[in-house]
Structure formats: C-alpha cells, structure tokens
Design an enzyme around this catalytic site. Sequence first.
Site, mmCIF file in Angstrom:
data_model
loop_
_atom_site.group_PDB
_atom_site.id
_atom_site.type_symbol
_atom_site.label_atom_id
_atom_site.label_comp_id
_atom_site.label_asym_id
_atom_site.label_seq_id
_atom_site.Cartn_x
_atom_site.Cartn_y
_atom_site.Cartn_z
ATOM 1 N N CYS A 2 0.938 -1.067 -0.005
ATOM 2 C CA CYS A 2 -0.343 0.190 0.012
ATOM 3 C C CYS A 2 0.829 1.232 -0.076
ATOM 4 O O CYS A 2 1.984 1.025 -0.094
ATOM 5 C CB CYS A 2 -1.066 0.267 1.509
ATOM 6 S SG CYS A 2 -2.250 -1.088 0.857
ATOM 7 N N LEU A 51 -3.291 -1.692 -1.993
ATOM 8 C CA LEU A 51 -3.045 -3.055 -2.589
ATOM 9 C C LEU A 51 -3.978 -4.409 -1.694
ATOM 10 O O LEU A 51 -3.326 -4.268 -1.047
ATOM 11 C CB LEU A 51 -1.471 -3.125 -3.098
ATOM 12 C CG LEU A 51 -1.507 -4.103 -4.148
ATOM 13 C CD1 LEU A 51 -2.453 -4.672 -5.081
ATOM 14 C CD2 LEU A 51 0.303 -4.529 -3.929
ATOM 15 N N GLU A 79 3.165 -5.784 5.313
ATOM 16 C CA GLU A 79 2.473 -7.348 6.312
ATOM 17 C C GLU A 79 3.704 -7.921 7.229
ATOM 18 O O GLU A 79 4.433 -7.627 7.298
ATOM 19 C CB GLU A 79 2.591 -8.340 5.043
ATOM 20 C CG GLU A 79 2.109 -9.437 4.332
ATOM 21 C CD GLU A 79 0.584 -8.989 3.938
ATOM 22 O OE1 GLU A 79 -0.513 -9.528 4.489
ATOM 23 O OE2 GLU A 79 0.570 -8.075 2.686
ATOM 24 N N GLY A 378 15.042 -13.662 -3.633
ATOM 25 C CA GLY A 378 16.208 -14.031 -3.143
ATOM 26 C C GLY A 378 16.757 -12.176 -2.537
ATOM 27 O O GLY A 378 17.683 -12.869 -2.031
#
Length: 613
Positions: A2, A51, A79, A378
């Site tokens: 977001c 999002l 997150e 990665g």
Amino acid sequence: MCGITGWVDWEQDLTRQVPILEAMTATLAYRGPDAAGTWISARAALGHRRLIVVDPAGGGQPMVRCRGEEKFVVSYNGELYNTEDIRRDLLARGYTFRGHSDTEVLLTAYMEWGSDCVEHFNGIFAFAIWEAARERLFLARDRLGVKPLFYTCLNNSFLFGSELKALLAHPAVKAEVSAEGLAEVLVLGPARTPGHGVFHNVDELKPGYYMIYDRRGLRLHQYWSLRSSPHPDDLETTVAKVRQLLEDTVERQLVADVPVCTLLSGGLDSSAVTAFTARAFQARGQGPVHTWSVDYVDNNRYFQPSHFQPNPDAPWVQMVSAYLGTTHHYVYIDTPELVNSLKAAMRARDLPGMADVDSSLLLFCREVKKEATVALSGEAADEVFGGYPWFRSEKALAADTFPWNRAGQERLRLLSPELKDLVRPEEYVAQRYREALAEVPRLPGEEDRAARLREISYLSLTRFMPVLLDRKDRMSMAVGLEVRVPYCDHRLVEYVWNIPWEMKFAGQMEKGILRRALEDLLPAAVITRRKSPYPKTYNPAYLEAVRSWLLEILADTASPLLPFIDVPAVKALALSREVFNLPWFGQLMSGPQLFAYLAQVDTWMREYRVTVR
C-alpha cells in the site's frame, strides 16, 4: 502492499484541506491500485491507497477502532507474517475482530501494547496511528527498512508519506536541495545516508525506529538494532538453525488471498526461496509454483564474463525450474524499452537511481504483475551471509571507505570545481563512513580480521542493502506488485550476524553456511554456483543510446545538470571509445550506467523543478 500519507496540524482546521490530502494520497495510487481512502479531523488527516493482498472485504483503510471514548485510526503499508500468533494473544486478552486482516491485528496490538507493539511484529511495515483523545501520532518502520517512510516538520504541522512525491504534493513542501542534498545525489548516490530524504527539511524514519508526534514536538526511539555476542552453536547446530529459520520465514511469507510467485535467477538465494515455496505448495496441494526470470534480447550474443558476473542465468534458471517442477515464465527486455524506462524508474524513486538496473526491474515487475500480486525474492542474502566480492577482497578490506565505492576518485573527477568547493566530496564521504563505523556493535576480544569483516557486514546491511531494498520496493510498487524478502526476517539476520566468519565461509566459499544448509534441497551445481548478481544488458546499443542522451544534455545550455559537472571531462568520457568498465557503484554500475545516472539527474532536476538553497 500500500501507500500511506498524512498530516497533523495544530493551527489549521484540516477538514477544510481535503483537496490537499487527496492530492497527496493520489500520488501513491500505483502503490495501491485497488482502493483509496481518507480520514480527516480538525487536527489530523490520514490517506491510504490499497493493494489488496489479504481480506478484501475487511481490510479497508484508514481503519478506525474505538475503546470507550478513545478513537484509534491507522494507515498502514506492509505485511505481518505472525498475524495469527498475535491475534490469538489478543483474543485471549478479550479483544474481538471483525475480519481477518493484519491491519486490524496491528491496530489492536497498538491499542493493547502502545509503543511496545512493534516488539511483537514479524514483518515489513511502515504505519501511522492517530490517537484522537491524546492528539498523538505514532509512526513506525520495520527493523530492516523494507518499507519506506518519509516525513517533514513545518512550523506547527507534520507531514509524512510512503514516498517523497506524497510530501511534494503539499504546497508547503518545496523541491529544494542544500549542499548536503547535492552531496547525497552526486557523491554518494544512488546510495543515501540513513535518515536523509535528500530534499531540504525532509527526513526518513530509519529502520528499527518509531516516532511520536504531539503538541510537545517530535520524539524518536530506536526499538531494534543488531547486537554482537559470542556464537554458542557448533557447525552442525548452526547449519540446522539457518535451515530452520529460512524455511520458517519463507512459509510465513506465503500468506495471501491472491496469487503468489517467486523471482528465480538460478542462483543460490532465489533457488532456495523457490525450493521452500515449492515444498509448501506441495504440502498444501496448491499445484506448481509459478517462477519468473528476466534477461535481455540478444544478451547471449553480447554477454561478457567478469569477476563480478561470471556466467549468464538462463541455463541455471532452466535447471532449477526443471528440478523443482515449477511453471516458469521468461521475460526478455529489449534495449529501446530499457532506455525509455529510465525516466519512469527515476520517477518511481523520486531520485536518480541505479539506471538500467532499476528500469529493467520495473519492466520485469510489470510483466509479473499480469499474473501475480505477490512475489518472493532472494534479495539481501549477500548482505546477511557475506556474499559480495568485497567480503573476500584484501584490497576492499584494507580500503578506508565504503567497499562498493571502488571508482570513487574517477567519479569525483567528473564534478565541477564549484560543486567540489561547496560539498567537499572527499570529506563528505569520509564523514559518512566514520559515522557508519561508529555505529558498529563491537564484540570485545574479537581478532582484527573478524572485527573488520564485522564492519564490512554492518556497512553492507545498513548502507548498501537499503539501496537495493529501495529499488525493489519502488520498482515493484510502481506497478502494484508486492515483493517480499525472506532473507530480511529479523530473526534470521540476528542469528547470522553473530555466526563466526570461519563458519559463514564454510568450505572456503562465500555464503558457505547457507550452502551447507541447503545441500539436500537443490542440485549440487546450484549449491556450488559462484555468486552472479542481477543481470544487466551487455548490448552495445544500450551504451550508444545513453551516450547519445548524455551528449544531448551536455549540448543544452539550459541543462540544470551542467553547473554540477566538469562538462569537458564528462564530454571527453562520453566521446571516448574507452569507457571505463570498473564499477563505480556496487558490482553492476560501470560506464553505461554512469551516463544513464547523469541523465537521470538532469531529468530529475527538470521534472521536479529542483532548486538549490
């Protein structure tokens, strides 16, 4: 992921400033293409672009929760990977939840623990919470700085945003740079000093910090930092612990209500992430993992092996994809679109960046976004485990400067005498280098070489890695793709930080301890493959394109770049057939990238109407 922004003002009635808040929020639309929201009161205003990744119905923002007469409002970008652990704890404490989003859990955690909530979080985040009753704004950023957050204080008001463009959308914030800002761009760039926002009076909340803004002013607090201590585990235990931590963090980072994929180069780091993802998908009955790789049209014709990039990725990608049974997608970028995207990449960063290393990632992410919303990468393994060449180079270890700044003197020769007098570039770099070394958490009794490697590791984690994390965040979010970075899990970073170097270099190879931890997971050839960084183009057409662009700028007397460079010296270099190939930043940025970087500086100063104080 977001975009967040907001404004606190002790004098103006912000309910009359809705158009400004909406303009600030609109600048972040591409970070959150799925929904927009604002919350506004007399003293505080929050904006959000969303999002959707988790809980489409219940995760809208800004989110409001009340406790009696107390009102809490959050705008959050990030997150949490331990959402369910925290939710269970809060349920046991009597809280209830309307949905299953991590946003609601994060806000409730703040209501319960206040500033200490950040100690409970495992994730990537930048968020702001307004406590209406106390007229207090709380802002925090994740431990490694994966998610961005900038701010500025202007008299009796405070502004913040995920990106610089959100602040610049406010009429009181000007695109001004001081001598220090010029030094950041033209001497250190594309790196930045932690906490610096380049523009005058604009700062960045540092990784591992939170801040409080209220009528008493601004207060900063560092809630996390690396700590040095003796490593208690033997080699076998260490290998098992590294394996367990990495596998756990990859599995945690697969949480999503939207399609998840991995970015696969065929190197050790991305292959390990993909392997753990494939195992998790298989255990859940989710089918094959979709993997993505990037390369360049005709790069097989022009690829030039070097110490920094020993071999192309394509054969390794094919090997790993076949071994793990992934559904693989190849993205090929052609030179014209690579050059044309240099300006878009600069706009995504709001600053000159890593030239085509940025623009190629932007184009790559645009293709990935067509099929997925979340990708695992990665990124950061080389900083965490010591994979860069400078960890093994005696010359780099002995150098009294940032080890990725190998061609610093050649670069300084291209600056104008006036700029050198103003910013004193050698002194500036030395000052920033000394500041970084002063932060290193020392281990008493550590022998000299190990202590120096600890310094190099700290520099890589706190000064080089942020450039790559900025790049990954801005280029991916510019197309609405969320990229997660398992190697930045703070538990893994904390553990690996104190592993002795003879263990980290097990088998006399860079990232040796990681290779040992993955031996049964990947083909033996991948386990022993030498590090090869993100691919760049070797097509001579790219060099010619950026050379021509720079020469056009040099011929334009109105160019804002000209006062800051030695025009004859830059022109001579651009016209030379002997463009230097020694990287002047990191491993990938040599002559062509220097031309593109200077062109990006010119574009940045024009488009953002940058003025010098």
